[in-house]
Design an enzyme around this catalytic site. Structure first.
Site, mmCIF file in Angstrom:
data_model
loop_
_atom_site.group_PDB
_atom_site.id
_atom_site.type_symbol
_atom_site.label_atom_id
_atom_site.label_comp_id
_atom_site.label_asym_id
_atom_site.label_seq_id
_atom_site.Cartn_x
_atom_site.Cartn_y
_atom_site.Cartn_z
ATOM 1 N N LYS A 14 55.193 72.395 15.592
ATOM 2 C CA LYS A 14 56.004 71.379 16.272
ATOM 3 C C LYS A 14 55.644 69.978 15.759
ATOM 4 C CE LYS A 14 54.507 72.659 20.389
ATOM 5 N NZ LYS A 14 53.578 73.756 19.999
ATOM 6 N N ARG A 89 57.105 72.237 29.400
ATOM 7 C CA ARG A 89 56.400 73.502 29.218
ATOM 8 C C ARG A 89 56.504 74.401 30.437
ATOM 9 N NH1 ARG A 89 52.379 71.152 25.177
ATOM 10 N NH2 ARG A 89 51.243 72.925 24.414
ATOM 11 N N ARG A 123 43.430 73.791 11.139
ATOM 12 C CA ARG A 123 44.146 72.493 11.188
ATOM 13 C C ARG A 123 43.183 71.310 11.154
ATOM 14 N NH1 ARG A 123 48.074 71.553 16.035
ATOM 15 N NH2 ARG A 123 46.325 72.417 17.172
ATOM 16 N N ARG A 156 39.258 66.965 13.705
ATOM 17 C CA ARG A 156 39.679 68.274 14.210
ATOM 18 C C ARG A 156 39.648 68.220 15.728
ATOM 19 N NH1 ARG A 156 39.523 72.490 9.947
ATOM 20 N NH2 ARG A 156 38.781 71.399 8.090
ATOM 21 N N ARG A 168 45.475 79.267 25.369
ATOM 22 C CA ARG A 168 46.714 78.473 25.195
ATOM 23 C C ARG A 168 47.910 79.390 24.947
ATOM 24 N NH1 ARG A 168 44.341 74.578 20.756
ATOM 25 N NH2 ARG A 168 46.498 74.001 20.359
#
Ligand code: AP5
Length: 210
Positions: A14, A89, A123, A156, A168
């Site tokens: 996203k 959400r 990531r 990070r 999550r």
């Protein structure tokens, strides 16, 4: 222009796509995750309320999120619409949004659970311009230099570890994925296969936003 929602599981891409869509449409990115992390760093009342939920990989309570969004969309840059990243959400968040703002497209980026942990644990982002990278899938072109701003300052996220990612994902399946049907019934839901090269996904998303 009306607003856009970027929808999908953690690590779907996203934020990566938001930066590209922003460059093409001019819509500002409104990421509840980024806003919450800024609130936690600044030690605000919102940050204090949100921190334990974020650390556990759980959703922050709806009232906290809805207040954040109501304040954000009063800003002058939101007058022509925004691109929501990671909001709404839950169904109560979507209902609250429908009362304050018209959404034209829900862009759903679909990625199987089996790919998510690897994506999130690799990531890293530029601490200066927020460009998103990945150790394997999107390394910087020059080692330790951001492709966008040349910075060597990377960070990070604290919640990008395997056990929090699994929580999550669980929150996504239990509380967020029911929103897909809610938006399908309103004929504004556009699903995309997110398990493809980043550029291909951007091209397909931009084609429905023309
Ligand atoms: P948030 O910050 O929103 O995190 P998230 O939804 O878990 O999503 P991510 O930011 O992890 O992933 P992304 O989809 O943006 O992927 P990215 O582009 O970075 O939320 C964090 C927490 O805040 C939540 O857990 C919750 O506690 C709270 N919160 C936030 N909003 C809330 C709300 N509305 N209500 C309640 N609580 C809320 O990509 C990931 C990696 O994959 C990158 O390294 C990237 O380079 C790579 N990548 C991207 N695309 C591809 C591709 N096509 N192929 C290969 N690699 C790719």
């Amino acid at each position: 222009m009306k607003s856009i929602v970027l929808f999908g599981p953690p690590g779907a891409g996203k934020g990566t796509q938001a930066q590209r869509i922003m460059n093409s449409t001019g819509l500002p990115q409104v990421s509840t995750g980024d806003m919450l992390r800024a609130a936690v760093s600044a030690g605000t009342e919102t940050g204090v309320k949100a921190k334990s939920f974020m650390d556990a990989g759980e959703l922050v309570p709806d009232d906290v999120i809805i207040d954040l969004i109501k304040d954000r969309i009063k800003q002058p840059d939101a007058v022509n619409g925004v691109m929501f990243d990671g909001f709404p959400r839950t169904i109560p968040q979507a209902e609250a949004l429908s009362e304050i703002c018209e959404v034209s497209h829900v862009i759903a980026i679909e990625v199987p659970d089996s790919k998510i942990v690897e994506r999130i644990c690799g990531r890293f982002t530029c601490a200066d311009c927020s460009a998103v990278f990945h150790d394997t899938f999107k390394p910087t072109k020059v080692l330790n230099k951001c492709d966008s701003c040349d910075s060597s300052n990377f960070k990070r996220r604290a919640d990008d570890n395997e056990s929090t990612v699994l929580s999550r994902l669980n929150a996504y399946h239990e509380q967020t994925s029911p929103l897909a049907d809610w938006y399908k019934s309103r004929n504004i839901f556009y699903p995309f296969n997110g398990d493809r090269p980043i550029d291909e996904i951007t091209t397909d998303i931009l084609s429905v936003l023309q």
